[in-house]
Write an enzyme that holds these catalytic residues in place. Structure first.
Site, mmCIF file in Angstrom:
data_model
loop_
_atom_site.group_PDB
_atom_site.id
_atom_site.type_symbol
_atom_site.label_atom_id
_atom_site.label_comp_id
_atom_site.label_asym_id
_atom_site.label_seq_id
_atom_site.Cartn_x
_atom_site.Cartn_y
_atom_site.Cartn_z
ATOM 1 C CD GLU A 175 -3.015 -0.675 2.397
ATOM 2 O OE1 GLU A 175 -4.188 -1.071 2.298
ATOM 3 O OE2 GLU A 175 -2.570 -0.138 3.421
ATOM 4 C CB CYS A 176 0.477 4.352 0.151
ATOM 5 S SG CYS A 176 0.557 6.127 -0.189
#
Length: 460
Positions: free
Chosen positions: A328-329
């Protein structure tokens, strides 16, 4: 049985996070405090965890829905003596121009009394008109009293207290004076993560100020809601017996953005989570059959990450072999070819995706987001819909046409692709809370088991 209340603010920047952290730290000398944060913020919950010594949880109505918010709150709150919830933005600020998901919305959802933080700089008798507006805007919100921040002097506070208690009949629980010694360190996306302060901030000064200037016992006495175990309608079966499924998750100064409920969901499903550091260690844990790369600030540590060649190779080799990976991210940025900073300097990363993560001067696609799953992947099946949050100031540059998500903001038809797929790896800018998606947890574990069998891992 435990006490519960919320600290909310009139607006962003009013000082509710500083006051919340201070009260958590002060109360934790005597009680077991379970902290919560409304909204998707990771950094505040890390400070809450530091101050309390206990896990902190996010209560985000958009990402979890009302039922999961209530279940998460009751389950965790009842494990302590005091449940303290920090609000988000201004008390009535929700999604777009509504109060949906706001501090006020969650306060009503959980029947929590509210203490309102007010910036008292440059204000005197007018404070009554200000607070009256917050009381009367929604009379179903139970505002029990106020804490004043940035008060000029004791005389100033006495004036404010007299006005509030005379005009509105609610309590003034105290104040914090203007004091640079208790201000929290900030950076480009808000507070500097607690992991990077290196103990340089003297939190004991903040805790002492809370005890000196704020009537914390008075706040507890005003809480007319006492949570009981009878209130918890937890129909879930007992946690599964731990299996020989080991999933490594990146956890250090560069990567530490995880929702505690996401980690708990994996543990509850029988997983053994093994922390590892892409900054400080040479390879991923040898028994791991999957990897979870959370968000963080890899751009701040890009040069050091790029020099850890053995870790970069270890992760890339594992993905090429088919190991399931969810990133994620910041974790997703780490899987790019390079991270390119604002000066144009590039630093080599894992290189799974033929893309460069280019840092930008402003947030990109910031805010809540809904994603339709358009391709099966290690977490979701085609047709699933997920609710998340986007918070990054970088963009991917390059060509990639294998996407799992079509993303759009609430009440908007404009879509963009995300959910980058390579073999059993899924990388995305969209943060989610796995508590809402038990099927995704089971799906990821199933992929990890399959990989373990293929690799001949012991016990799989």
């Amino acid at each position: 049985m435990c006490k519960a209340f919320m600290i909310a603010g009139t607006h962003s920047g009013v000082g509710k996070t500083t006051i919340t952290i201070g009260i958590i730290g002060y109360l934790s000398k005597k009680y077991k405090v379970i902290p919560f944060k409304i909204g998707p913020d990771y950094i505040d919950t890390a400070y809450h965890r530091f101050a309390s010594g206990n896990s902190a949880y996010n209560l985000d109505v958009y990402m979890l829905g009302d039922d999961y918010v209530k279940k998460s709150f009751l389950k965790h709150a009842l494990s302590g003596d005091v449940a303290l919830v920090e609000g988000v933005m201004g008390m009535y600020d929700g999604i777009n121009n509504t109060s949906y998901g706001s501090s006020a919305y969650v306060a009503k959802l959980l029947s929590l009394p509210v203490v309102l933080v007010v910036d008292a700089s440059g204000i005197a008798a007018s404070v009554s008109a200000l607070v009256k507006g917050y009381i009367e805007y929604d009379k179903d919100v139970k505002i029990k009293g106020v804490i004043f921040n940035k008060v000029g002097s004791e005389k100033h506070y006495k004036l404010l207290k007299e006005c509030i208690e005379r005009d509105l009949g609610i309590k003034a629980f105290g104040y914090l004076p203007q004091d640079d010694m208790i201000s929290l360190p900030e950076r480009h996306l808000g507070l500097m993560p607690i992991y990077e302060t290196k103990g340089e901030h003297n939190f004991s000064i903040l805790y002492d100020r809370i005890g000196e200037f704020i009537d914390v016992d008075g706040i507890l006495d005003s809480c007319d809601v006492e949570l009981k175990k009878d209130d918890l309608d937890d129909g879930k079966a007992a946690a599964k017996t731990k299996e020989d499924i080991k999933i490594a998750f990146a956890y250090d100064e560069a990567f530490n953005f995880y929702y505690q409920d996401s980690l708990d969901s994996l543990i509850y499903a029988g997983v053994e989570l093994i922390p590892f550091s892409p900054l400080h260690e040479d390879v991923i844990p040898k028994d791991a059959v999957g990897i979870y790369l959370g968000g963080g600030f890899p751009e701040v540590f890009a040069e050091r990450l790029s020099k850890n060649h053995s870790m970069l190779f270890s992760i890339k080799e594992s993905i090429e072999k088919g190991m399931p990976v969810y990133a994620e991210c910041g974790g997703f940025m780490y899987l790019a070819k390079k991270i390119v900073d604002l000066n144009g300097d590039g630093y080599n990363m894992v290189g799974i995706f033929d893309l460069d993560a280019i840092m930008t001067k402003r947030l990109v696609n910031f805010g809540y987001a809904e994603a339709e799953v358009v391709k099966d992947n290690v977490l979701f099946k085609k047709g699933d819909v997920i609710f998340g949050h986007v918070f990054h100031n970088s963009k991917m540059s390059g060509i990639h046409d294998d996407f799992a998500y079509e993303v759009h903001k609430p009440h908007s038809e404009e879509k963009w692709p995300c959910g980058y797929v390579y073999k059993n790896c899924l990388g995305t800018y969209v943060h989610i809370n796995l508590l809402k998606y038990p099927n995704a947890v089971e799906r990821f574990i199933s992929h990890c088991k399959d990989y373990g069998r293929e690799m001949g891992k012991y016990g799989i």
